[in-house]
Write a protein that holds these residues in place. Structure first.
Motif, short mmCIF file in Angstrom:
data_model
loop_
_atom_site.label_atom_id
_atom_site.label_comp_id
_atom_site.label_asym_id
_atom_site.label_seq_id
_atom_site.Cartn_x
_atom_site.Cartn_y
_atom_site.Cartn_z
N MET A 1 0.85 -1.20 0.00
CA MET A 1 0.00 0.00 0.00
C MET A 1 0.88 1.24 0.00
SD MET A 1 -2.94 1.10 2.73
CE MET A 1 -3.82 2.64 2.54
N THR A 2 0.63 2.15 -0.93
CA THR A 2 1.44 3.37 -1.05
C THR A 2 0.93 4.45 -0.11
OG1 THR A 2 1.86 2.88 -3.37
CG2 THR A 2 2.29 5.12 -2.62
N THR A 3 1.83 5.03 0.68
CA THR A 3 1.48 6.13 1.57
C THR A 3 1.88 7.46 0.94
OG1 THR A 3 1.84 4.72 3.50
CG2 THR A 3 1.79 7.09 3.87
N LEU A 4 0.91 8.34 0.80
CA LEU A 4 1.19 9.65 0.21
C LEU A 4 1.94 10.53 1.20
CD1 LEU A 4 -2.20 10.38 -1.61
CD2 LEU A 4 -0.07 9.53 -2.62
N ALA A 5 2.93 11.23 0.71
CA ALA A 5 3.69 12.14 1.56
C ALA A 5 2.83 13.35 1.93
CB ALA A 5 4.94 12.60 0.83
N VAL A 6 3.06 13.86 3.16
CA VAL A 6 2.35 15.06 3.60
C VAL A 6 3.07 16.28 3.04
CG1 VAL A 6 1.65 16.43 5.59
CG2 VAL A 6 1.60 13.93 5.72
N THR A 7 2.40 16.98 2.16
CA THR A 7 2.97 18.19 1.54
C THR A 7 2.08 19.38 1.85
OG1 THR A 7 1.76 17.93 -0.54
CG2 THR A 7 3.89 16.78 -0.35
N PRO A 8 2.62 20.61 1.77
CA PRO A 8 1.79 21.79 2.01
C PRO A 8 0.56 21.85 1.11
CG PRO A 8 4.11 22.39 2.00
CD PRO A 8 4.04 20.96 1.58
N VAL A 9 0.70 21.43 -0.13
CA VAL A 9 -0.43 21.47 -1.06
C VAL A 9 -1.52 20.51 -0.62
CG1 VAL A 9 -1.17 20.98 -3.43
CG2 VAL A 9 0.97 22.21 -3.02
N ARG A 10 -1.14 19.31 -0.17
CA ARG A 10 -2.13 18.32 0.27
C ARG A 10 -2.82 18.78 1.56
NH1 ARG A 10 1.76 13.87 -1.56
NH2 ARG A 10 0.87 13.20 -3.56
N VAL A 11 -2.05 19.39 2.45
CA VAL A 11 -2.65 19.92 3.69
C VAL A 11 -3.64 21.04 3.35
CG1 VAL A 11 -2.22 21.07 5.88
CG2 VAL A 11 -0.65 19.30 5.08
N LEU A 12 -3.23 21.91 2.43
CA LEU A 12 -4.10 23.01 2.01
C LEU A 12 -5.39 22.46 1.40
CD1 LEU A 12 -3.83 26.15 1.94
CD2 LEU A 12 -3.16 25.93 -0.45
N HIS A 13 -5.25 21.46 0.56
CA HIS A 13 -6.42 20.85 -0.08
C HIS A 13 -7.34 20.21 0.95
CE1 HIS A 13 -8.68 17.66 -2.20
NE2 HIS A 13 -8.75 18.56 -3.18
N ALA A 14 -6.76 19.55 1.94
CA ALA A 14 -7.56 18.90 2.98
C ALA A 14 -8.33 19.94 3.81
CB ALA A 14 -6.65 18.08 3.90
N GLU A 15 -7.67 21.03 4.16
CA GLU A 15 -8.33 22.08 4.95
C GLU A 15 -9.40 22.79 4.13
OE1 GLU A 15 -8.12 22.55 8.16
OE2 GLU A 15 -6.69 20.90 8.25
N TRP A 16 -9.13 22.95 2.84
CA TRP A 16 -10.12 23.56 1.94
C TRP A 16 -11.38 22.68 1.88
CZ3 TRP A 16 -10.85 27.97 -0.84
CH2 TRP A 16 -11.79 27.94 -1.88
N HIS A 17 -11.18 21.41 1.72
CA HIS A 17 -12.31 20.47 1.67
C HIS A 17 -13.06 20.47 3.00
CE1 HIS A 17 -14.64 16.93 0.59
NE2 HIS A 17 -14.27 16.38 1.74
N LYS A 18 -12.32 20.49 4.09
CA LYS A 18 -12.93 20.48 5.42
C LYS A 18 -13.80 21.72 5.64
CE LYS A 18 -10.01 19.22 8.49
NZ LYS A 18 -8.88 19.34 9.45
N LEU A 19 -13.30 22.87 5.20
CA LEU A 19 -14.05 24.12 5.38
C LEU A 19 -15.38 24.09 4.65
CD1 LEU A 19 -13.98 27.13 6.39
CD2 LEU A 19 -13.06 27.71 4.14
N TRP A 20 -15.36 23.61 3.40
CA TRP A 20 -16.57 23.67 2.59
C TRP A 20 -17.56 22.56 2.87
CZ3 TRP A 20 -17.63 28.15 0.77
CH2 TRP A 20 -16.60 29.02 0.41
N THR A 21 -17.18 21.58 3.67
CA THR A 21 -18.14 20.54 4.04
C THR A 21 -18.96 20.94 5.27
OG1 THR A 21 -16.43 19.42 5.35
CG2 THR A 21 -16.78 18.64 3.09
N LEU A 22 -18.62 22.06 5.87
CA LEU A 22 -19.36 22.54 7.04
C LEU A 22 -20.50 23.45 6.62
CD1 LEU A 22 -16.36 23.43 9.40
CD2 LEU A 22 -17.82 21.41 9.52
N ARG A 23 -21.69 23.19 7.13
CA ARG A 23 -22.83 24.05 6.81
C ARG A 23 -22.64 25.47 7.35
NH1 ARG A 23 -28.18 20.68 8.27
NH2 ARG A 23 -26.74 18.99 8.76
N SER A 24 -21.93 25.56 8.46
CA SER A 24 -21.70 26.88 9.06
C SER A 24 -20.91 27.80 8.13
CB SER A 24 -20.96 26.74 10.39
OG SER A 24 -19.72 26.07 10.21
N THR A 25 -20.03 27.23 7.29
CA THR A 25 -19.26 28.04 6.34
C THR A 25 -20.19 28.71 5.35
OG1 THR A 25 -17.36 26.56 6.50
CG2 THR A 25 -17.48 27.99 4.56
#
Length: 255
Positions: free
Chosen positions: A1-25
């Motif tokens: 199983m391949t583990t993806l490296a933690v990069t600033p772009v991936r963290v940014l993408h994850a936080e972006w996704h997290k923000l927009w999945t909240l109804r409060s946003t």
């Protein structure tokens, strides 16, 4: 199983996704144009020359920013403090052991979203409300000196308050307490301090976040006010200081 490296772009993408999945946003961002435009139209439609000669034209039109600064602040606090309240922060930090990229990503996203939302709102609100102010002493256009700068400055100030709130939420880790601190520092404390009979206190209050935002929303700053450049710098320094403190404790405290 391949583990993806933690990069600033991936963290940014994850936080972006997290923000927009909240109804409060969605709810909070929708409130910004609704309240700003609604307040502007209500004021503009009832305004008569001489009613508020002391108010700058842009400030009068954007008085709804009193709500907007709370809204972007709450959104910034929710992005950090709520994760601590729910325990989701443990999963986040397990995925990003370095921790700080998470904070920087949240700050960058909230700052960008806050700026673009406020700027779009301002560019729609100002010309629309001006249709009610035609023929009054507050009549102005986007091409008048200082107007466009004030509209952009207001958006930049709200963006910085959003990032400031991200830092407050990360520091305090409690949504109600963080909101109380934000409102106290931005809106209440400056008014309390101005009641003190000391010139040095009055001068210092001009550089508090809420007062700096007010200055940035002036097309023609009144005599005795700080310059828009100084106000923007002050707001930036407040934000940088709080975010730096949040980063310091994020690295040293348990999640």
């Amino acid at each position: 199983m391949t583990t993806l490296a933690v990069t600033p772009v991936r963290v940014l993408h994850a936080e972006w996704h997290k923000l927009w999945t909240l109804r409060s946003t969605w709810f909070n961002l929708a409130l910004i144009p609704v309240l700003t435009l609604g307040t502007g139209i209500a004021i503009g439609s009832a305004y008569e020359s001489g009613d508020a000669t002391e108010l700058d034209t842009v400030l009068l039109v954007l008085l709804g920013m009193q709500f907007s600064q709370i809204i972007v602040g709450v959104l910034g606090i929710l992005s950090t403090a709520e994760e601590h309240s729910t325990g989701l922060i443990r999963s986040t930090m397990a995925a990003v052991p370095a921790r700080l990229p998470v904070l920087w990503s949240k700050a960058a996203i909230l700052g960008t979203v806050g700026f673009l939302t406020a700027l779009a709102t301002n560019l729609v609100t100002f010309p629309l409300v001006q249709t009610f102010l035609t023929g009054t002493d507050k009549e102005a256009s986007l091409g008048d000196p200082g107007v466009l700068r004030a509209l952009v400055g207001n958006a930049a100030g709200l963006a910085l308050i959003a990032v400031l709130a991200v830092g407050i939420g990360a520091l305090i880790r409690s949504v109600p307490t963080s909101v109380g601190v934000l409102i106290g520092v931005v809106m209440i404390l400056p008014e309390v301090l101005r009641m003190l009979p000391y010139d040095i206190v009055d001068d210092a209050v001009r550089y508090f976040p809420g007062k700096a935002l007010e200055t940035l929303t002036h097309a023609d700053p009144a005599p005795g006010m700080t310059s828009p450049g100084s106000a923007l710098l002050a707001l930036f320094l407040w934000t940088a200081a709080v975010l730096t403190a949040a980063a310091f404790f994020l690295k040293r405290r348990d999640v």
